[in-house]
Every structure is written in C-alpha cells, then in structure tokens.
Design a protein around this motif. Structure first.
Motif, PDB file in Angstrom:
ATOM      1  N   LEU A 101     -28.243 119.418  69.721  1.00  0.00           N
ATOM      2  CA  LEU A 101     -28.396 118.354  70.711  1.00  0.00           C
ATOM      3  C   LEU A 101     -29.873 118.102  71.022  1.00  0.00           C
ATOM      4  O   LEU A 101     -30.289 116.957  71.204  1.00  0.00           O
ATOM      5  N   ALA A 102     -30.662 119.170  71.055  1.00  0.00           N
ATOM      6  CA  ALA A 102     -32.091 119.005  71.347  1.00  0.00           C
ATOM      7  C   ALA A 102     -32.787 118.195  70.265  1.00  0.00           C
ATOM      8  O   ALA A 102     -33.718 117.434  70.553  1.00  0.00           O
ATOM      9  N   ALA A 103     -32.338 118.335  69.021  1.00  0.00           N
ATOM     10  CA  ALA A 103     -32.954 117.587  67.918  1.00  0.00           C
ATOM     11  C   ALA A 103     -32.719 116.090  68.047  1.00  0.00           C
ATOM     12  O   ALA A 103     -33.400 115.294  67.399  1.00  0.00           O
ATOM     13  N   ALA A 104     -31.760 115.690  68.879  1.00  0.00           N
ATOM     14  CA  ALA A 104     -31.460 114.267  69.067  1.00  0.00           C
ATOM     15  C   ALA A 104     -32.390 113.602  70.079  1.00  0.00           C
ATOM     16  O   ALA A 104     -32.351 112.381  70.232  1.00  0.00           O
ATOM     17  N   PRO A 276     -26.030 113.339  74.507  1.00  0.00           N
ATOM     18  CA  PRO A 276     -26.286 113.044  73.094  1.00  0.00           C
ATOM     19  C   PRO A 276     -25.054 113.339  72.231  1.00  0.00           C
ATOM     20  O   PRO A 276     -24.385 114.353  72.410  1.00  0.00           O
ATOM     21  N   LEU A 277     -24.791 112.429  71.320  1.00  0.00           N
ATOM     22  CA  LEU A 277     -23.645 112.566  70.419  1.00  0.00           C
ATOM     23  C   LEU A 277     -24.143 112.914  69.031  1.00  0.00           C
ATOM     24  O   LEU A 277     -24.904 112.166  68.428  1.00  0.00           O
ATOM     25  N   VAL A 278     -23.722 114.075  68.512  1.00  0.00           N
ATOM     26  CA  VAL A 278     -23.992 114.450  67.131  1.00  0.00           C
ATOM     27  C   VAL A 278     -22.713 114.179  66.345  1.00  0.00           C
ATOM     28  O   VAL A 278     -21.718 114.876  66.491  1.00  0.00           O
ATOM     29  N   ASP A 279     -22.764 113.136  65.530  1.00  0.00           N
ATOM     30  CA  ASP A 279     -21.569 112.674  64.836  1.00  0.00           C
ATOM     31  C   ASP A 279     -21.313 113.444  63.550  1.00  0.00           C
ATOM     32  O   ASP A 279     -20.193 113.839  63.258  1.00  0.00           O
ATOM     33  N   ASN A 296     -25.627 103.954  54.638  1.00  0.00           N
ATOM     34  CA  ASN A 296     -24.384 103.192  54.499  1.00  0.00           C
ATOM     35  C   ASN A 296     -23.742 102.878  55.845  1.00  0.00           C
ATOM     36  O   ASN A 296     -22.665 102.292  55.889  1.00  0.00           O
ATOM     37  N   ARG A 297     -24.388 103.311  56.929  1.00  0.00           N
ATOM     38  CA  ARG A 297     -23.876 103.083  58.286  1.00  0.00           C
ATOM     39  C   ARG A 297     -22.478 103.672  58.476  1.00  0.00           C
ATOM     40  O   ARG A 297     -21.615 103.076  59.111  1.00  0.00           O
ATOM     41  N   ASP A 298     -22.304 104.865  57.899  1.00  0.00           N
ATOM     42  CA  ASP A 298     -21.039 105.571  58.039  1.00  0.00           C
ATOM     43  C   ASP A 298     -21.049 106.523  59.222  1.00  0.00           C
ATOM     44  O   ASP A 298     -20.169 107.384  59.342  1.00  0.00           O
ATOM     45  N   THR A 299     -22.031 106.399  60.098  1.00  0.00           N
ATOM     46  CA  THR A 299     -22.212 107.380  61.163  1.00  0.00           C
ATOM     47  C   THR A 299     -22.336 106.688  62.520  1.00  0.00           C
ATOM     48  O   THR A 299     -22.584 105.486  62.613  1.00  0.00           O
ATOM     49  N   THR A 300     -22.144 107.484  63.557  1.00  0.00           N
ATOM     50  CA  THR A 300     -22.436 107.064  64.928  1.00  0.00           C
ATOM     51  C   THR A 300     -23.277 108.147  65.579  1.00  0.00           C
ATOM     52  O   THR A 300     -23.301 109.293  65.114  1.00  0.00           O
ATOM     53  N   GLY A 301     -23.965 107.791  66.660  1.00  0.00           N
ATOM     54  CA  GLY A 301     -24.808 108.792  67.302  1.00  0.00           C
ATOM     55  C   GLY A 301     -25.852 109.318  66.321  1.00  0.00           C
ATOM     56  O   GLY A 301     -26.436 108.568  65.543  1.00  0.00           O
ATOM     57  N   LYS A 302     -26.053 110.629  66.340  1.00  0.00           N
ATOM     58  CA  LYS A 302     -27.072 111.244  65.503  1.00  0.00           C
ATOM     59  C   LYS A 302     -26.455 111.987  64.317  1.00  0.00           C
ATOM     60  O   LYS A 302     -25.373 112.586  64.421  1.00  0.00           O
ATOM     61  N   VAL A 303     -27.179 111.949  63.211  1.00  0.00           N
ATOM     62  CA  VAL A 303     -26.865 112.768  62.034  1.00  0.00           C
ATOM     63  C   VAL A 303     -27.852 113.927  62.037  1.00  0.00           C
ATOM     64  O   VAL A 303     -29.066 113.710  62.101  1.00  0.00           O
ATOM     65  N   VAL A 304     -27.340 115.162  61.971  1.00  0.00           N
ATOM     66  CA  VAL A 304     -28.195 116.335  62.133  1.00  0.00           C
ATOM     67  C   VAL A 304     -28.005 117.293  60.967  1.00  0.00           C
ATOM     68  O   VAL A 304     -26.882 117.538  60.510  1.00  0.00           O
ATOM     69  N   LEU A 305     -29.125 117.845  60.497  1.00  0.00           N
ATOM     70  CA  LEU A 305     -29.100 118.919  59.504  1.00  0.00           C
ATOM     71  C   LEU A 305     -29.140 120.248  60.238  1.00  0.00           C
ATOM     72  O   LEU A 305     -29.979 120.463  61.109  1.00  0.00           O
ATOM     73  N   ALA A 306     -28.216 121.140  59.896  1.00  0.00           N
ATOM     74  CA  ALA A 306     -28.251 122.507  60.399  1.00  0.00           C
ATOM     75  C   ALA A 306     -29.033 123.349  59.394  1.00  0.00           C
ATOM     76  O   ALA A 306     -28.699 123.379  58.213  1.00  0.00           O
ATOM     77  N   VAL A 307     -30.101 123.991  59.855  1.00  0.00           N
ATOM     78  CA  VAL A 307     -30.989 124.726  58.962  1.00  0.00           C
ATOM     79  C   VAL A 307     -30.773 126.217  59.168  1.00  0.00           C
ATOM     80  O   VAL A 307     -30.971 126.715  60.267  1.00  0.00           O
TER      81      VAL A 307
END
Length: 307
Positions: A101-104, A276-279, A296-307
C-alpha cells in the motif's frame, strides 16, 4: 527487458540504499520505456519510480537509520531488489501500513494532492470530474476530492471500473466510451458544467472535456494515458473564462510543497479517508507481464511488484 544482475554502485552521501519490498507501476514507466516521456534515462536502464522498502545503508549524518521503513519516488531504477533513494525524497511508512500500500503513495497520491491543493484550490462546494477514475492517479483523485468535500463525477471505460470509483466515493459515474457522455455530464450538473476537470487521459477525451467545463473552470492536465497529447483550442478557454493548468512536481524544485502535501496526506490516511487499492500483484521477474496488463488497461487502482 532482461532480468539480470547489476552492480548498484558504491554508496554516496546523498542516497539511501534500500531493500525494495514493493514497487508500483505507472503509465509514465511505459512512456519512459518507449522513450516518449519527458525524462529520458540513458539506456540500458532499470525502470520504476515508486517504491517501498527498508533502509540497508544511510549516509553518515543523515536522519535515516538502517531498518527504517520508507517509501519514495525515484527517477528510475525501482524495479529491482535494491534501489538508490535520495535522502530528501523518502518518507517514513507507518507501522500499520503494508509495503504494497505504501508503494501506491509517492507518485499517484502525491500528484493528486498537488493537483487539488496547489495547481488549483478545490473547494467543498465545487464539482470535479475525474477521468480514468479507477486507475492509479484517478482513484487517488476521487478519494482526495471526496475528503475535501467536493462532488465527484467519475468517468471510466466500463461498468466494473465505474463500480470501483463509486466504492471509493464518486457521486456520479459516467462511461466515456458512450457517444453521449458529454451530455450526461451536462445533465448531471444541470447544464452548468464542472468546476474542475482532472485529466490523466488526454487525446480526444481531454478535448471533449472542454465542452463540460463551467465558466471560470479549470482543466488540470495530469497525463496522457491515451498516448495522444491534447491540443487545446484557446478559444474554448477564452469563451468560458476558463484555464488549463499542468500538474507536475519534482523534488529538486518542490521539496517544501511535497512535504506539505505529504503531511496533509497522512492526516487523511489517519482519518481513514484514503484507501489505496492494489488491484494486481506480480513478482519482480513478471515485470513484462505487469507492464503489459497496465498497457492493455486490464487493471484498476495500482499494479504492484512484490520483491
């Protein structure tokens, strides 16, 4: 894109070395990768501007400590296991806030805060129209505008995205894929139009938006997710005594402003006004898939990578 080992380089007296735990995607990452953004890193480069993680090295004399949980916007380099973060651009993450959530927050929420508190002064008795209202910056704009008390008209390209905007506070939801969406906005405002337009889309959507603008209104130019820069006819602005204002900020020039915006943002977070929404979540090695989903606009809110 390649998934490779790189040398981060030696520490210096201006940067933190951060173990990245989460990194969020933005449309500007796509544009930067295609060399279409105003920031053009020398190639090859590692994209990624929005990160959260833990400090593993801090310059002597800085106020940061090893183990601090931070988030930050950086010029690029965030889609990696470690990143260099300017000391003066990082901010502490509350203990009850996840890295994802912080990354958003550093790019999308800060941009919307700057838009409504600096680029224009949004008031509680005004109506704001937010385009792409289920995307990263759009959803942040919906929440912040509602926290201010404004009436929010949200636009998006399908019913699912409009439902998400409604869940996050939008008062009126309109599909801008419909031919008559401009008339729907006029109907929702009793023909008066909207006071503020928040436009991260550009292109034809941005151009048609001018027909929805009230007298003395302002259109905020936030981005060009459509891939096309809106060419605004000056006469449209003149006849409505309206204005167009670019929304842009940079830590090198706006450090004091950003600190004020972050302080306001955390007050809103503490009051549970921002959610914040992580979709979508991807692993770091799935970055090409994540960027493709965003493109492709297949997402809502934020797209996040988990590292």
């Amino acid at each position: 894109m390649e998934f490779v080992d790189l040398d981060l380089g030696p520490p210096d007296d201006r940067h933190l070395v951060v173990d990245v735990r989460a990194a969020a995607l933005n449309f500007s990452d796509l544009l930067m990768s295609e060399d279409k953004y105003q920031v053009r890193p020398p190639r090859p480069f590692t994209p990624g501007q929005e990160i959260a993680g833990t400090v593993v090295s801090a310059p002597r004399g800085s106020h940061w400590n090893v183990g601090d949980r931070i988030a930050s916007k950086i010029p690029w380099g965030g889609f990696a296991e470690q990143a260099l973060v300017p000391c003066d651009s990082a901010f502490l993450i509350p203990e009850n806030f996840s890295f994802e959530l912080a990354a958003a927050l550093p790019v999308t929420y800060t941009t919307s805060m700057v838009a409504f508190f600096d680029s224009t002064k949004l008031k509680s008795d005004q109506t704001v129209m937010v385009h792409a209202a289920a995307g990263g910056v759009g959803l942040a704009a919906v929440e912040i505008a509602k926290a201010i008390g404004a009436r929010v008209i949200a636009t998006a390209s399908n019913a699912h995205k409009l439902d998400i905007a409604r869940e996050h506070g939008a008062d009126v939801c309109i599909n801008y894929s419909d031919e008559n969406w401009v008339e729907a906005v006029k109907d929702a405002t009793s023909g008066l139009g909207v006071d503020v337009i928040y436009d991260p889309v550009g292109g034809d959507v941005g151009l048609q938006s001018l027909r929805c603008l009230a007298r003395n209104g302002v259109i905020l130019i936030v981005g060009f997710a459509s891939g096309t820069i809106t060419e605004i006819p000056a006469n449209r602005l003149m006849l409505k005594r309206a204005s167009a204002k670019g929304v842009y900020w940079h830590h090198d020039h706006d450090a004091d402003l950003i600190k004020k915006m972050m302080d306001k943002m955390f007050v809103m977070l503490e009051k549970d006004l921002l959610k914040p929404l992580v979709d979508r979540r991807f692993d770091l090695a799935q970055l090409p898939d994540a960027m493709r989903a965003l493109q492709n606009r297949d997402t809502t809110g934020k797209v996040v990578l988990a590292v």
